[in-house]
Design an enzyme around this catalytic site. Structure first.
Site, PDB file in Angstrom:
ATOM      1  N   HIS A  49      14.313 -15.096  11.040  1.00 51.06           N
ATOM      2  CA  HIS A  49      14.031 -15.029  12.480  1.00 51.06           C
ATOM      3  C   HIS A  49      12.545 -15.107  12.816  1.00 51.06           C
ATOM      4  O   HIS A  49      12.190 -15.447  13.939  1.00 51.06           O
ATOM      5  CB  HIS A  49      14.584 -13.728  13.074  1.00 51.06           C
ATOM      6  N   CYS A  93       0.875  -1.172   0.000  1.00 48.87           N
ATOM      7  CA  CYS A  93       0.000   0.000   0.000  1.00 48.87           C
ATOM      8  C   CYS A  93       0.913   1.223   0.000  1.00 48.87           C
ATOM      9  O   CYS A  93       2.095   1.084  -0.338  1.00 48.87           O
ATOM     10  CB  CYS A  93      -0.988  -0.039   1.167  1.00 48.87           C
TER      11      CYS A  93
HETATM   12  C1  RB5 Z   1      -4.178   5.067   0.863  1.00 47.22           C
HETATM   13  O1  RB5 Z   1      -4.281   6.400   0.539  1.00 47.22           O
HETATM   14  C2  RB5 Z   1      -3.182   4.852   1.988  1.00 47.22           C
HETATM   15  O2  RB5 Z   1      -3.734   5.246   3.196  1.00 47.22           O
HETATM   16  C3  RB5 Z   1      -2.778   3.416   2.057  1.00 47.22           C
HETATM   17  O3  RB5 Z   1      -2.224   3.038   0.831  1.00 47.22           O
HETATM   18  C4  RB5 Z   1      -1.748   3.029   3.088  1.00 47.22           C
HETATM   19  O4  RB5 Z   1      -0.627   3.868   3.052  1.00 47.22           O
HETATM   20  C5  RB5 Z   1      -2.230   2.787   4.441  1.00 47.22           C
HETATM   21  O5  RB5 Z   1      -1.491   2.341   5.341  1.00 47.22           O
END
Ligand code: RB5
Length: 116
Positions: A98, A65
């Site tokens: 680990h 993400c």
């Molecule tokens: C999305 O905008 C963002 O919040 C997500 O990709 C991530 O970084 C969340 O932890």
């Protein structure tokens, strides 16, 4: 190796590059999405990949993400998942050695594609 891969919209381009790279290296990839920049909820994609790992349908999972934080937290809520959020190759190696990590989390905004 057979890998499950997933991301939210914050890492779509990153995932696309990483999937390509893994396939070039000869790995089999199950791409669980997302498939464009449209806003999605990262827990949905963490769960899709985690379910493949828990079921034994893939050897390992990778989720991404913006930072890797949210999607790693979501993956670690699923029983049987040990997802390590790594920002460098030493962390990635050590979380296998680990922690017996079965999933890796990466952040498009925090870890450059070369390191990934
Ligand atoms: C999305 O905008 C963002 O919040 C997500 O990709 C991530 O970084 C969340 O932890």
């Amino acid at each position: 190796m057979k890998l499950g891969i997933g991301c939210d919209h914050g890492a779509y381009e990153y995932k696309t590059e990483i999937v390509e790279m893994l396939q070039e290296q000869g790995h089999e990839v199950i791409d669980c999405g997302c498939y464009d920049r449209k806003s999605v909820d990262y827990p949905d994609y963490a769960e899709k990949v985690a379910n493949l790992v828990v079921a034994g349908d893939v050897d390992l999972g990778i989720v991404m993400c913006g930072t890797g934080i949210g999607i790693s937290m979501a993956a670690n809520k699923i029983k049987g998942i040990r997802c390590g959020l790594c920002t460098n190759t030493t962390m990635a190696r050590l979380t296998r050695e680990h922690n017996d990590a079965n999933m890796l989390a990466l952040g498009q905004r925090t870890t450059g594609i070369e390191v990934a």
